[in-house]
Design a protein around this motif. Structure first.
Motif, PDB file in Angstrom:
ATOM      1  N   PHE A   1      -7.152  -1.607   3.475  1.00 39.32           N
ATOM      2  CA  PHE A   1      -7.544  -0.859   2.283  1.00 39.32           C
ATOM      3  C   PHE A   1      -8.934  -0.212   2.414  1.00 39.32           C
ATOM      4  O   PHE A   1      -9.498   0.229   1.416  1.00 39.32           O
ATOM      5  CB  PHE A   1      -7.519  -1.779   1.056  1.00 39.32           C
ATOM      6  CG  PHE A   1      -6.137  -2.249   0.693  1.00 39.32           C
ATOM      7  CD1 PHE A   1      -5.305  -1.462  -0.086  1.00 39.32           C
ATOM      8  CD2 PHE A   1      -5.658  -3.466   1.153  1.00 39.32           C
ATOM      9  CE1 PHE A   1      -4.030  -1.894  -0.423  1.00 39.32           C
ATOM     10  CE2 PHE A   1      -4.382  -3.909   0.826  1.00 39.32           C
ATOM     11  CZ  PHE A   1      -3.570  -3.117   0.044  1.00 39.32           C
TER      12      PHE A   1
ATOM     13  N   PRO B   1      -5.541  -5.131  -3.320  1.00 38.61           N
ATOM     14  CA  PRO B   1      -6.015  -5.902  -2.163  1.00 38.61           C
ATOM     15  C   PRO B   1      -6.167  -7.392  -2.469  1.00 38.61           C
ATOM     16  O   PRO B   1      -5.917  -8.229  -1.599  1.00 38.61           O
ATOM     17  CB  PRO B   1      -7.377  -5.259  -1.854  1.00 38.61           C
ATOM     18  CG  PRO B   1      -7.297  -3.896  -2.414  1.00 38.61           C
ATOM     19  CD  PRO B   1      -6.435  -4.001  -3.625  1.00 38.61           C
TER      20      PRO B   1
ATOM     21  N   THR C   1      -6.426   3.351  -1.104  1.00 35.01           N
ATOM     22  CA  THR C   1      -7.654   2.854  -0.481  1.00 35.01           C
ATOM     23  C   THR C   1      -8.689   2.564  -1.566  1.00 35.01           C
ATOM     24  O   THR C   1      -8.541   2.999  -2.707  1.00 35.01           O
ATOM     25  CB  THR C   1      -8.240   3.875   0.511  1.00 35.01           C
ATOM     26  OG1 THR C   1      -8.505   5.111  -0.170  1.00 35.01           O
ATOM     27  CG2 THR C   1      -7.281   4.134   1.660  1.00 35.01           C
TER      28      THR C   1
ATOM     29  N   GLN D   1       0.832  -1.203   0.000  1.00 35.41           N
ATOM     30  CA  GLN D   1       0.000   0.000   0.000  1.00 35.41           C
ATOM     31  C   GLN D   1       0.870   1.258   0.000  1.00 35.41           C
ATOM     32  O   GLN D   1       0.584   2.222  -0.723  1.00 35.41           O
ATOM     33  CB  GLN D   1      -0.915  -0.009   1.220  1.00 35.41           C
ATOM     34  CG  GLN D   1      -1.885   1.171   1.268  1.00 35.41           C
ATOM     35  CD  GLN D   1      -2.648   1.223   2.582  1.00 35.41           C
ATOM     36  OE1 GLN D   1      -2.051   1.113   3.659  1.00 35.41           O
ATOM     37  NE2 GLN D   1      -3.957   1.376   2.517  1.00 35.41           N
TER      38      GLN D   1
ATOM     39  N   THR E   1      -7.027  -7.564   5.437  1.00 38.89           N
ATOM     40  CA  THR E   1      -6.917  -6.893   4.140  1.00 38.89           C
ATOM     41  C   THR E   1      -7.957  -5.789   3.992  1.00 38.89           C
ATOM     42  O   THR E   1      -7.647  -4.683   3.516  1.00 38.89           O
ATOM     43  CB  THR E   1      -7.085  -7.918   3.003  1.00 38.89           C
ATOM     44  OG1 THR E   1      -6.128  -8.968   3.162  1.00 38.89           O
ATOM     45  CG2 THR E   1      -6.889  -7.253   1.642  1.00 38.89           C
TER      46      THR E   1
END
Length: 307
Positions: free
Chosen positions: A254, A177, A164, A151, A250
């Motif tokens: 995210f 993700p 995100t 990320q 996960t």
């Protein structure tokens, strides 16, 4: 085949009731959910008694379970403590996690099986050694470390992807993700495929196919790969439910509002209705996935017959 499917469906009934009963009993020992509704201050006895009566928590656990299962068969999974129907939470969360699981399974199948086949056919060579080392590293690193590192690098530092996921959670935003979610399972699929291909490559039927002069590509795809995929398909089938239920880390990293997020919130707030409702659907996912895996055996290996 038809009799086998009917028999398996009948076997799923006691498994479903047994699994949901265990889940219901375990969730109900998490603590007093009414205490969490009043915040830091304890509820007064009258308010606590009214809330327990309203949510049916004043009844014995076995009676709560029977009432819950009776409502489930009518499509009612209960009401969360915030007043929202659990079915509404299910309708919002499960499509998101289903898309995330599809992305993860795609990488498991394509990347994991491809690397496993290449490694199994070239055992002892550089690609085999590199695959073993790489998969061991992936298995050794916790998912939350992999998620935060990717990320930061791909989303924050380099800006290749969004760090995100938006509320709509489209497939293109779920690629990163999905890779994080599938990373450990992908490594296991690779190693399992490598072992299975390596064992079957020395089998008599493969040597016979080669001696008959069949093209190498046909020997691998029609003979070697189909028999080698049986344990891999078994793992992937059981992994579908595990990915959907184990995506808590996960989804938190995210900011994905899926099943993992709702389960986390339900456990954090001791919301038994939410936790049991989502877990009930996961039980059904496990059962259906295992049934499909069993049916795929006869497709991969024609020697398998169902009585």
């Amino acid at each position: 085949m038809g009799r086998y499917v009917i028999r398996r469906l009948l076997q799923m009934i006691p498994v479903f009731f047994g699994a949901t009963l265990l889940l219901f009993l375990m969730v109900n020992v998490m603590g007093d959910p009414i205490a969490g509704l009043c915040g830091d201050r304890a509820c007064d006895p009258a308010t606590a008694a009214r809330l327990r009566e309203e949510y049916g928590l004043d009844k014995p656990v076995w009676q709560q379970y029977l009432t819950y299962m009776g409502n489930v068969f009518t499509g009612d999974f209960g009401t969360a403590f915030n007043g929202q129907k659990v079915t509404e939470l299910l309708a919002d969360a499960y499509p998101v996690t289903l898309r995330l699981t599809i992305v993860a399974i795609f990488f498991e199948i394509v990347v994991g099986i491809t690397l496993g086949v290449l490694s199994g056919l070239r055992r002892g060579r550089a690609i085999d050694t590199g695959t073993l080392i790489g998969t061991l590293v992936v298995i050794s690193i916790p998912t939350f470390v992999t998620g935060y590192v990717l990320q930061y690098l791909l989303g924050v530092k380099w800006g290749w992807v969004s760090p995100t996921v938006s509320s709509g959670a489209p497939f293109d935003e779920l690629i990163l993700p999905g890779i994080v979610l599938a990373s450990v399972s992908l490594a296991y699929v690779t190693r399992l495929t490598r072992t299975s291909v390596g064992e079957n490559a020395r089998a008599d039927y493969v040597r016979t196919a080669v001696a008959k002069g069949l093209p190498r590509r046909r020997v691998i795809t029609r003979h070697l790969l189909r028999n080698s995929l049986i344990p891999v398909v078994t793992f992937i089938g059981t992994d579908i439910g595990a990915l959907m239920g184990g995506a808590i880390v996960t989804e938190r990293i995210f900011n994905i509002h899926g099943v993992g997020y709702q389960l986390y919130q339900g456990i954090l707030r001791q919301n038994t209705q939410t936790v049991v409702g989502f877990a009930t659907i996961l039980v059904l996912v496990f059962l259906v996935a295992n049934l499909l895996v069993d049916l795929l055996y006869s497709v991969l290996d024609p020697r398998i017959r169902y009585a």
